[in-house]
Design a protein around this motif. Structure first.
Motif, PDB file in Angstrom:
ATOM      1  N   GLN A 264       2.016  -5.592   3.816  1.00 45.77           N
ATOM      2  CA  GLN A 264       1.152  -6.338   4.735  1.00 45.77           C
ATOM      3  C   GLN A 264       1.500  -7.822   4.696  1.00 45.77           C
ATOM      4  OE1 GLN A 264      -2.691  -7.738   3.585  1.00 45.77           O
ATOM      5  NE2 GLN A 264      -3.698  -6.776   5.310  1.00 45.77           N
TER       6      GLN A 264
ATOM      7  N   PHE B 132       5.652  -0.232   7.829  1.00 44.62           N
ATOM      8  CA  PHE B 132       5.798   0.984   7.040  1.00 44.62           C
ATOM      9  C   PHE B 132       7.252   1.287   6.727  1.00 44.62           C
ATOM     10  CE2 PHE B 132       1.662   3.047   6.766  1.00 44.62           C
ATOM     11  CZ  PHE B 132       0.920   2.304   7.665  1.00 44.62           C
TER      12      PHE B 132
ATOM     13  N   TYR C  74       0.713   5.387   1.028  1.00 43.27           N
ATOM     14  CA  TYR C  74       0.000   6.413   1.764  1.00 43.27           C
ATOM     15  C   TYR C  74       0.687   7.758   1.567  1.00 43.27           C
ATOM     16  CZ  TYR C  74      -2.646   2.983   4.526  1.00 43.27           C
ATOM     17  OH  TYR C  74      -3.501   1.988   4.937  1.00 43.27           O
TER      18      TYR C  74
ATOM     19  N   PHE D 243       4.481   7.244   2.167  1.00 47.86           N
ATOM     20  CA  PHE D 243       4.892   6.028   2.846  1.00 47.86           C
ATOM     21  C   PHE D 243       4.456   4.797   2.051  1.00 47.86           C
ATOM     22  CE2 PHE D 243       6.296   7.628   6.899  1.00 47.86           C
ATOM     23  CZ  PHE D 243       5.581   8.796   7.100  1.00 47.86           C
TER      24      PHE D 243
ATOM     25  N   LEU E  85      -4.660   6.771   2.489  1.00 52.55           N
ATOM     26  CA  LEU E  85      -4.369   5.727   1.517  1.00 52.55           C
ATOM     27  C   LEU E  85      -4.501   6.261   0.097  1.00 52.55           C
ATOM     28  CD1 LEU E  85      -3.832   2.697   0.971  1.00 52.55           C
ATOM     29  CD2 LEU E  85      -6.312   2.380   0.941  1.00 52.55           C
TER      30      LEU E  85
ATOM     31  N   PRO F 211      -1.791   9.709   7.821  1.00 55.90           N
ATOM     32  CA  PRO F 211      -1.621   9.223   6.436  1.00 55.90           C
ATOM     33  C   PRO F 211      -2.959   8.873   5.794  1.00 55.90           C
ATOM     34  CG  PRO F 211      -0.084   8.142   7.939  1.00 55.90           C
ATOM     35  CD  PRO F 211      -1.068   8.875   8.787  1.00 55.90           C
TER      36      PRO F 211
ATOM     37  N   TYR G 222      -2.507  -5.888  -4.727  1.00 57.32           N
ATOM     38  CA  TYR G 222      -2.759  -7.200  -4.122  1.00 57.32           C
ATOM     39  C   TYR G 222      -2.125  -8.377  -4.846  1.00 57.32           C
ATOM     40  CZ  TYR G 222      -6.118  -4.482  -1.480  1.00 57.32           C
ATOM     41  OH  TYR G 222      -6.691  -3.539  -0.664  1.00 57.32           O
TER      42      TYR G 222
ATOM     43  N   TYR H 261      -3.479  -9.300  10.263  1.00 59.30           N
ATOM     44  CA  TYR H 261      -2.507  -8.934   9.244  1.00 59.30           C
ATOM     45  C   TYR H 261      -1.848  -7.629   9.664  1.00 59.30           C
ATOM     46  CZ  TYR H 261      -4.522 -12.499   6.258  1.00 59.30           C
ATOM     47  OH  TYR H 261      -4.941 -13.687   5.749  1.00 59.30           O
ATOM     48  N   GLN H 262      -0.543  -7.607   9.730  1.00 57.97           N
ATOM     49  CA  GLN H 262       0.151  -6.429  10.227  1.00 57.97           C
ATOM     50  C   GLN H 262       0.800  -5.667   9.087  1.00 57.97           C
ATOM     51  OE1 GLN H 262       2.592  -7.106  13.665  1.00 57.97           O
ATOM     52  NE2 GLN H 262       3.929  -5.390  13.171  1.00 57.97           N
ATOM     53  N   LEU H 263       0.714  -4.345   9.172  1.00 56.36           N
ATOM     54  CA  LEU H 263       1.390  -3.489   8.203  1.00 56.36           C
ATOM     55  C   LEU H 263       2.735  -3.046   8.753  1.00 56.36           C
ATOM     56  CD1 LEU H 263      -1.156  -0.952   6.670  1.00 56.36           C
ATOM     57  CD2 LEU H 263      -0.330  -3.097   5.740  1.00 56.36           C
TER      58      LEU H 263
ATOM     59  N   LEU I 208       0.842  -1.186   0.000  1.00 51.96           N
ATOM     60  CA  LEU I 208       0.000   0.000   0.000  1.00 51.96           C
ATOM     61  C   LEU I 208       0.880   1.240   0.000  1.00 51.96           C
ATOM     62  CD1 LEU I 208      -1.230  -2.100   2.514  1.00 51.96           C
ATOM     63  CD2 LEU I 208      -3.221  -0.837   1.735  1.00 51.96           C
TER      64      LEU I 208
END
Lengths: 114, 113
Positions: free
Chosen positions: A92, A104, A35, A88, A45, A43, A50, A100-102, A33
């Motif tokens: 993920q 950065f 941002y 940024f 999006l 931030p 995907y 699910y963790q992002l 992603l």
């Protein structure tokens, strides 16, 4: 832990120029992603990707999900003064327990000279 | 839909004090995440809550804690504040899917003197 290397750290460009920034990682991500953060705000999006190889546009913005799933780039065409801000990237990955963790990148600070 | 709301917008505290920050997610979003943003370190993940349960936790000391209420609103607490805790604390909510899309609030700017 997972780390994203985002470059460049900062850019000064003339209005009307095209901009390119990228993110690389040693880890595979299933989603990338991008941002943008304006001063004093959170931030927002811009684009979500995907699939490996996916190329997605949002107006003057184009982003791609790298084939190896370890990198992504963002291009901005014909920059305008309101493009100023910090961009940024985020990757993920599944972190367990249905979550699910992002992660950065540290951001690319863009300045546009009118 | 209203966006993510964080209160207060600014806070000034002294070392040793504790602080509580509040976050109201977008209506219908059940996941709330917290991030610490500093100029040197960027966005660092603190924790994520879903249905009142902490699902994920970042690498921060136990002085940082959080909770989520049944209406999905969330709070985070920092006890025994240190100078290095000065940062922008961002809350983000997300829908119940795996899109990875986080919707951020404007943040709480915490200054520790």
């Amino acid at each position: 832990g997972q780390q994203l290397n985002q470059s460049p750290q900062s850019m000064f460009i003339q209005e009307g120029e095209d901009v390119s920034m990228n993110c690389t990682s040693s880890s595979i991500f299933n989603t990338w992603l991008w941002y943008k953060q304006d001063p004093g705000e959170g931030p927002v999006l811009l684009i979500a990707l995907y699939k490996a190889g996916e190329l997605t546009s949002n107006g003057r913005l184009t982003a791609q999900f790298g084939i190896t799933r370890k990198d992504s780039f963002l291009n901005i065409s014909a920059s305008i003064p309101s493009d100023v801000g910090i961009y940024f990237c985020a990757g993920q990955a599944y972190s367990g327990a249905g979550s699910y963790q992002l992660t950065f990148g540290k951001g690319t600070k863009l300045s546009v000279i009118p | 839909k209203a966006g993510v709301t964080q209160t207060p917008r600014y806070l000034i505290k002294t070392r040793g004090q504790q602080v509580t920050l509040s976050c109201s997610p977008i209506s219908g979003h059940r996941s709330v995440s917290w991030y610490q943003q500093t100029p040197g370190q960027g966005l660092q993940f603190l924790f994520e809550y879903f249905s009142e349960t902490q699902r994920n936790k970042g690498n921060f000391p136990g002085r940082f804690s959080g909770r989520q209420f049944s209406n999905s609103r969330s709070e985070m607490n920092v006890s025994t504040l240190e100078l290095g805790d000065s940062a922008l604390y961002l809350c983000a909510s997300s829908p119940v899917d795996i899109s990875g899309k986080l919707f951020f609030g404007s943040g709480t700017q915490l200054s520790v003197l």
